[in-house]
Design a protein around this motif. Sequence first.
Motif, PDB file in Angstrom:
ATOM      1  N   THR A  20       0.877  -1.136   0.050  1.00 42.98           N
ATOM      2  CA  THR A  20      -0.014   0.040   0.056  1.00 42.98           C
ATOM      3  C   THR A  20       0.789   1.231   0.038  1.00 42.98           C
ATOM      4  O   THR A  20       1.758   1.448   0.907  1.00 42.98           O
ATOM      5  CB  THR A  20      -0.871   0.176   1.260  1.00 42.98           C
ATOM      6  OG1 THR A  20      -1.605  -1.014   1.244  1.00 42.98           O
ATOM      7  CG2 THR A  20      -1.889   1.372   1.245  1.00 42.98           C
ATOM      8  N   ARG A  22       0.928   5.689  -0.175  1.00 41.78           N
ATOM      9  CA  ARG A  22       0.031   6.729   0.395  1.00 41.78           C
ATOM     10  C   ARG A  22       0.495   8.096  -0.239  1.00 41.78           C
ATOM     11  O   ARG A  22       1.612   7.976  -0.606  1.00 41.78           O
ATOM     12  CB  ARG A  22      -0.100   6.740   1.955  1.00 41.78           C
ATOM     13  CG  ARG A  22      -0.523   5.503   2.435  1.00 41.78           C
ATOM     14  CD  ARG A  22      -0.543   5.473   3.902  1.00 41.78           C
ATOM     15  NE  ARG A  22      -1.388   4.264   4.436  1.00 41.78           N
ATOM     16  CZ  ARG A  22      -0.605   3.186   4.709  1.00 41.78           C
ATOM     17  NH1 ARG A  22       0.558   2.711   4.269  1.00 41.78           N
ATOM     18  NH2 ARG A  22      -1.336   2.179   5.065  1.00 41.78           N
ATOM     19  N   TRP A  34      -2.242   8.514 -10.119  1.00 42.70           N
ATOM     20  CA  TRP A  34      -1.159   7.906  -9.933  1.00 42.70           C
ATOM     21  C   TRP A  34      -0.577   7.402 -11.395  1.00 42.70           C
ATOM     22  O   TRP A  34      -1.352   6.893 -12.058  1.00 42.70           O
ATOM     23  CB  TRP A  34      -1.792   6.622  -9.108  1.00 42.70           C
ATOM     24  CG  TRP A  34      -1.984   6.826  -7.702  1.00 42.70           C
ATOM     25  CD1 TRP A  34      -3.144   6.958  -7.119  1.00 42.70           C
ATOM     26  CD2 TRP A  34      -0.902   6.576  -6.563  1.00 42.70           C
ATOM     27  NE1 TRP A  34      -3.211   7.154  -5.732  1.00 42.70           N
ATOM     28  CE2 TRP A  34      -1.919   6.951  -5.460  1.00 42.70           C
ATOM     29  CE3 TRP A  34       0.302   6.396  -6.419  1.00 42.70           C
ATOM     30  CZ2 TRP A  34      -1.487   6.937  -4.016  1.00 42.70           C
ATOM     31  CZ3 TRP A  34       0.819   6.526  -5.319  1.00 42.70           C
ATOM     32  CH2 TRP A  34       0.036   6.755  -4.030  1.00 42.70           C
ATOM     33  N   GLY A  66      -7.017   1.233  -5.723  1.00 47.65           N
ATOM     34  CA  GLY A  66      -6.967   2.278  -4.770  1.00 47.65           C
ATOM     35  C   GLY A  66      -8.164   3.003  -4.430  1.00 47.65           C
ATOM     36  O   GLY A  66      -9.289   2.452  -4.540  1.00 47.65           O
ATOM     37  N   SER A  74      -4.908   9.774  -0.561  1.00 45.50           N
ATOM     38  CA  SER A  74      -5.331   8.638  -1.525  1.00 45.50           C
ATOM     39  C   SER A  74      -4.344   7.297  -0.991  1.00 45.50           C
ATOM     40  O   SER A  74      -3.028   7.634  -0.561  1.00 45.50           O
ATOM     41  CB  SER A  74      -5.098   8.945  -3.270  1.00 45.50           C
ATOM     42  OG  SER A  74      -5.296   7.806  -3.828  1.00 45.50           O
ATOM     43  N   GLU A  75      -4.752   5.997  -1.582  1.00 42.79           N
ATOM     44  CA  GLU A  75      -3.927   4.958  -1.399  1.00 42.79           C
ATOM     45  C   GLU A  75      -4.004   4.226  -2.711  1.00 42.79           C
ATOM     46  O   GLU A  75      -4.867   4.090  -3.382  1.00 42.79           O
ATOM     47  CB  GLU A  75      -4.336   4.048  -0.437  1.00 42.79           C
ATOM     48  CG  GLU A  75      -3.978   4.569   1.115  1.00 42.79           C
ATOM     49  CD  GLU A  75      -4.787   3.471   1.965  1.00 42.79           C
ATOM     50  OE1 GLU A  75      -4.421   3.645   3.265  1.00 42.79           O
ATOM     51  OE2 GLU A  75      -5.556   2.590   1.682  1.00 42.79           O
ATOM     52  N   LEU A  76      -2.589   3.465  -3.201  1.00 40.22           N
ATOM     53  CA  LEU A  76      -2.584   2.674  -4.240  1.00 40.22           C
ATOM     54  C   LEU A  76      -2.519   1.386  -3.660  1.00 40.22           C
ATOM     55  O   LEU A  76      -1.110   1.367  -2.476  1.00 40.22           O
ATOM     56  CB  LEU A  76      -1.695   3.394  -5.194  1.00 40.22           C
ATOM     57  CG  LEU A  76      -1.216   2.365  -6.256  1.00 40.22           C
ATOM     58  CD1 LEU A  76      -2.399   2.292  -7.211  1.00 40.22           C
ATOM     59  CD2 LEU A  76       0.226   2.701  -6.840  1.00 40.22           C
ATOM     60  N   ASN A  77      -3.025   0.531  -3.937  1.00 42.48           N
ATOM     61  CA  ASN A  77      -2.863  -1.050  -3.412  1.00 42.48           C
ATOM     62  C   ASN A  77      -2.497  -1.773  -4.571  1.00 42.48           C
ATOM     63  O   ASN A  77      -2.970  -1.512  -5.666  1.00 42.48           O
ATOM     64  CB  ASN A  77      -4.108  -1.553  -2.754  1.00 42.48           C
ATOM     65  CG  ASN A  77      -4.477  -0.645  -1.529  1.00 42.48           C
ATOM     66  OD1 ASN A  77      -3.649  -0.538  -0.339  1.00 42.48           O
ATOM     67  ND2 ASN A  77      -5.538   0.027  -1.729  1.00 42.48           N
ATOM     68  N   CYS A  91       2.804   9.914  -7.462  1.00 38.85           N
ATOM     69  CA  CYS A  91       1.211  10.552  -7.100  1.00 38.85           C
ATOM     70  C   CYS A  91       1.451  12.187  -7.659  1.00 38.85           C
ATOM     71  O   CYS A  91       2.335  12.678  -7.406  1.00 38.85           O
ATOM     72  CB  CYS A  91       0.899  10.261  -5.575  1.00 38.85           C
ATOM     73  SG  CYS A  91      -0.802  11.219  -4.966  1.00 38.85           S
TER      74      CYS A  91
END
Lengths: 113, 114
Positions: A20, A22, A34, A66, A74-77, A91
């Motif tokens: 993850t 952030r 992203w 995300g 925001s989060e990117l998973n 980002c």
Amino acid sequence: EAGVTQSPTHLIKTRGQQVTLRCSPISGHTSVYWYQQALGLGLQFLLWYDEGEERNRGNFPPRFSGRQFPNYSSELNVNALELEDSALYLCASSLRQGGSPLHFGNGTRLTVT
Amino acid sequence: AQSVAQPEDQVNVAEGNPLTVKCTYSVSGNPYLFWYVQYPNRGLQFLLKYITGDNLVKGSYGFEAEFNKSQTSFHLKKPSALVSDSALYFCASSDGGATNKLIFGTGTLLAVQP
């Protein structure tokens, strides 16, 4: 004015793991983007969030996902990591107004071994 | 489909000489065009943009860019290069306001020799 901040700066993961990333946008910016910057592949668009909703998605598999929170962070998973996921993940944030430039963070360097 | 091309992987120039980094675009409608610079292990920094109006756009650090609709080009220029300008430069376009999502060129490495 604080810029776009990303965490962590570096990350080392093993194939098959999940990660993850952030991002905190510039204050007042509602859009978060992203991008993946992998060696030899340039800057590839991943995801765009605005006002908490996913607005557009690049040509990446579903294991890239995300979300955007009410404070616009925001989060990117990334699930089931593969070696080719090794890259700099950038980002960016912008105002919603058309023509507003994207402002980038310094990125998260992900290495998958 | 929207695309941006940077035909040169690398540009070499002597300090004090003028520099040009080339960019061509293929965008339906009116293009929104941008230049960014990236230093090693850093994010991208916004230099300048063209939305409408004067074809010569001035930006940060003494850079400027010329929009040429007939040649679909948006070349980045600087009258006198500095060693500190050495970096990776990206041209980008968005689709005219429907979204600010950028499509990037492949980048041009600028090397300024002292």
